[in-house]
Design an enzyme around this catalytic site. Structure first.
Site, PDB file in Angstrom:
ATOM      1  N   GLU A  87     -23.355  27.492  21.457  1.00 54.76           N
ATOM      2  CA  GLU A  87     -23.885  28.320  20.386  1.00 54.76           C
ATOM      3  C   GLU A  87     -24.978  29.297  20.804  1.00 54.76           C
ATOM      4  OE1 GLU A  87     -22.737  28.407  17.239  1.00 54.76           O
ATOM      5  OE2 GLU A  87     -21.181  26.970  17.789  1.00 54.76           O
ATOM      6  N   SER A 465      -4.032 -26.613 -11.961  1.00 54.55           N
ATOM      7  CA  SER A 465      -4.700 -27.885 -11.691  1.00 54.55           C
ATOM      8  C   SER A 465      -6.045 -27.738 -10.986  1.00 54.55           C
ATOM      9  CB  SER A 465      -3.779 -28.785 -10.862  1.00 54.55           C
ATOM     10  OG  SER A 465      -2.642 -29.142 -11.609  1.00 54.55           O
TER      11      SER A 465
END
Length: 795
Positions: A87, A465
């Protein structure tokens, strides 16, 4: 000629002087009106909500912007040099404007007769990202230059570079290089390689074009250019450059950046936090620390998936996901072949290690399938067993595996690839610490990406159960004991007694026997015994009693069907309820969030749950909890939970549960250190299969998890509390000693036992179906309350 050029030079000099004067005038007029730099000097970016495990592993992130803020001294030098090379290589030399770059860009634009190239420095990009748009106009550029001068005058170079590293957009909703490193490579910024740094540094130029997930080819080209620049500028030696250029960078797939599969945990945490902070949840950088442990969550996730896939293996191959017309010879053109495969698999996304592939060829000995031109998979031997019927000539067209079929494959790591299928069944699991209710693991289904519905917290299912221990516990406080003998004879309730329809409950397998003790009845999960116990103590009393465990009494109507688990519970409720047996009788509420901090680490919320031992949260008598625990541990030794003996521990208790027609399969088990609840069923309730029970479908999930979670956890002996007598191998309450406790139900007893006299007529002859006496707790005549269907109710 000389005089001409001198005049021309004078003209240009005059124009330059005028330009300088105009720029100076613009600076003098515009500079005071520029925005202040509070956004830079007091940098508070939008930071998303992050969710962590208790041991600090990131499991979720929510917000429009994914961002991790780092300080400049935390940024690796290799990334700094990659950014500068890509950059602004003269960043530390210029004063904010790289005039050489400006001149080069101006000449290029003049030649092309358009504004095609800029010369933005890092400082200019910071100015633009914080204050300006990205439009290419001269006015915007002038303001950008003015802001650049102001920034350079106010901040150091390192401060400017730090802002850039944290603010720049890098694709996939990631802002800043720290976030991008985790999203693309699944690692912290400090661990990235030179090749990875160069790839990240190449993204800001055009995140949509150089994103390594969206466009890996362009990303690679850009990376190679940056590595060359780093070498030319002296940041890399020739050897370092060659190594980095040759490195194969492996990107993590989108959405796979989290190391732990805890999507249901993260989503529930998000919902809980949003209820408090509303929209601020996604922007103020909140950190949520859950109670979940990484190792526990990993174990639960693997156990649920394996339990579901094992179920699928037991129930046959349904056929390929779909079929496509795969032209012959297409494999010879890799580019077109890859495009075809991508399109074909687009509607059949992978599910973790259960992946989709297109069949190239198939016979009974070998299947060849492709995921791309470079990913060809061969399945042979045992890998074909599950789908063997679909590889024969007799297979139905919709089920036959042939060229163009889209199949699901799993690499099990032992025998290699096997053909499986996307599951239709679901399962869920949750574990908690019974001392305070902290959730240690939670898996709400097979695949979060197919729907966020959390079966741990949102699914109301019949417990079967697995609900019986709460009825048995209620009976202990009414004078029954583990040695109370109860008839197991069948019986019916006529419509006149139920107020709706005739009810003829059955034991699992239609097996009825001689009277047996309550302890043995629980171990064998005898339905007839459970119903008789509930009739003896009264359904209304039992309904109120189960509320002490955290159940909603309204979801357990006071009818005899409650004894068989015909009400509705969630897995999380069962976890809290079984904790009462595990911790000595205290009700602890399961909770997920331990603390919430802001972005600076300041604690905003801290959980302080009541703990077992605090008498203000006592649910049941300590003696009731202890005796119920002894019966549930006996169930592991001799009953339906016997497979848990493989843990080789003496402090394990548990209960299987299977509802009518095997619609829901459960296993609820615990030690004093950990409670775990496993469930399996279909989202749209239907039978799992006549041979599927809680012990066979759900218990393996629980057992697989516990084998890992309890490793290294010492056994804890439960000591009997005061007020109990131990006689002939069983415990009795002091107020219900032998001779005064209820000795039997449904079998002949001496006259001095008034309760037994009342219920002697309940059927004590095996094989006789006698009617139970009417009960005031039954619904009145004409009631439309459903009693369930007649048929087998299994343990």
């Amino acid at each position: 000629m000389l005089r001409f050029f001198l005049k021309l030079a004078g003209i240009f000099a005059g124009l330059a002087a005028c330009g300088v004067l105009l720029v100076g005038l613009a600076l003098a007029l515009a500079y005071p009106n520029l925005p202040d730099l509070d956004a830079l000097t007091n940098y508070h970016p939008k930071v998303p909500l992050r969710v962590f495990t208790a041991d600090n592993v990131l499991i979720g992130e929510f917000g429009e912007e994914r961002r991790n803020v780092v300080r400049i001294n935390e940024v690796p030098d290799v990334l700094k040099s990659a950014i500068l090379s890509a950059e602004d290589d003269r960043f530390y030399q210029h004063g904010g404007i790289d005039w050489a770059g400006v001149t080069r860009a101006a000449l290029t634009n003049l030649v092309n007769l358009e504004k095609s190239q800029g010369a933005s420095t890092i400082t200019m990009q910071v100015a633009r990202n914080f204050y300006l748009s990205s439009e290419k106009t001269y006015t915007r550029k002038l303001y950008e230059i003015l802001l650049t001068f102001k920034i350079e005058a106010s901040l150091t170079k390192d401060q400017i570079l730090e802002l850039y590293i944290n603010q720049i957009y890098l694709g996939q909703r990631s802002y800043g290089f720290a976030s991008a490193a985790r999203i693309y490579f699944g690692k912290p910024l400090s661990e990235i390689s030179t090749a990875e740094a160069a790839m990240l540094a190449g993204i800001p130029k055009a995140p949509s074009r150089y994103n390594p997930v969206v466009n890996p080819t362009r990303a690679k080209l850009r990376q190679q250019y940056i590595l060359q620049r780093m070498n030319n500028l002296g940041y890399l030696t020739a050897d370092e450059y060659r190594v980095a250029a040759a490195e194969v960078v492996k990107n993590k797939p989108l959405g796979g950046e989290f190391a732990v599969h805890a999507e249901y945990v993260a989503e529930l945490a998000r919902q809980l936090v949003y209820d408090i902070y509303k929209e601020e949840t996604y922007s103020r950088g909140l950190n949520v620390y859950t109670t979940v442990l990484k190792d526990h969550q990993d174990a639960a996730y693997a156990s649920v998936r394996e339990g579901i896939l094992d179920y699928e293996r037991r129930h046959g191959y349904r056929g390929p996901d779909a079929f496509v017309d795969l032209p012959d010879g297409l494999e010879k053109n890799p580019e077109k072949f890859n495009e075809f495969i991508d399109d074909a698999l687009n509607d059949h996304p992978d599910n973790d290690n259960l992946v989709a592939a297109v069949v190239l060829s198939a016979d009974s000995k070998k299947v060849v399938a492709a995921r791309s031109s470079n990913d060809i998979i061969e399945i042979t031997g045992s890998g074909l067993k599950f789908a063997a019927a679909s590889l024969t000539d007799k297979a139905q067209p919709a089920k036959k595996i042939r060229r163009g079929a889209i199949v699901r494959l799993l690499n099990n790591g032992k025998t290699g690839w096997e053909i499986l299928q996307a599951p239709a069944v679901q399962a869920a699991f949750v574990s908690t610490d019974p001392t305070d209710g902290a959730i240690k693991a939670m898996v709400g289904g097979f695949d979060f990406s197919r729907g966020k519905f959390n079966r741990v917290t949102q699914a109301w299912r019949q417990p079967g159960s697995s609900f019986k221990p709460f009825i048995y516990a209620a009976s202990l406080e009414k004078g029954l004991t583990p040695s109370t003998v109860i008839s197991d004879s069948p019986f019916v309730l006529e419509a006149s007694q139920t107020g709706s329809q005739r009810w003829e409950p059955k034991n699992y397998g239609g097996d009825y026997g001689e009277p047996l003790t309550m302890k043995s009845a629980l171990a064998k999960s005898k339905n007839m015994v459970s119903i008789r116990i509930l009739q003896a103590i009264g359904p209304k009393y039992a309904q109120d009693f189960v509320g002490r465990f955290g159940f909603d009494p309204a979801r357990h109507p006071a009818y005899l069907t409650m004894a068989l688990g015909a009400g509705q519970v969630t897995l999380l409720q069962e976890a809290g309820a079984y904790s009462v047996f595990a911790n000595g009788g205290y009700r602890v509420t399961p909770f997920l969030i331990d603390k919430v901090t802001d972005s600076s680490g300041r604690v905003l919320m801290q959980a302080r749950p009541p703990k077992a031992g605090d008498e203000s949260v006592r649910a049941i008598d300590a003696r009731t909890a202890f005796v119920a625990d002894t019966m549930l541990r006996n169930n592991v030794r001799t009953g339906t939970a016997n497979r848990a003996m493989s843990l080789k521990r003496n402090d394990v208790g548990g209960k299987t549960g299977t509802t009518n027609d095997s619609v829901d399969a459960w296993f609820a088990g615990y030690t004093p250190a950990l409670v775990g609840i496993a469930w399996m069923g279909y989202d749209q309730p239907k039978s799992l299969g006549s041979r599927e029970t809680g012990g066979g479908a759900a218990m393996p999930i629980w057992l697989d998890y516990m084998q890992k979670a309890l490793k290294g956890v010492p056994e804890r002996e439960q000591k009997p509390p005061p007020g109990l007598k131990f006689v002939n191998g069983d415990y009795y309450f002091d107020e219900f000693p032998p001779g005064q406790a209820i000795a039997s139900i449904g079998v002949p007893k001496p006259a001095e036992d008034p309760l037994s006299n009342l219920i002697d007529s309940w059927g004590n002859t095996s094989g006789n179906r006698q009617a139970l006496p009417p009960s005031q707790d039954f619904p009145p005549a004409g009631s439309n309350r459903p009693w369930g269907t007649s048929g087998q109710v299994t343990p």
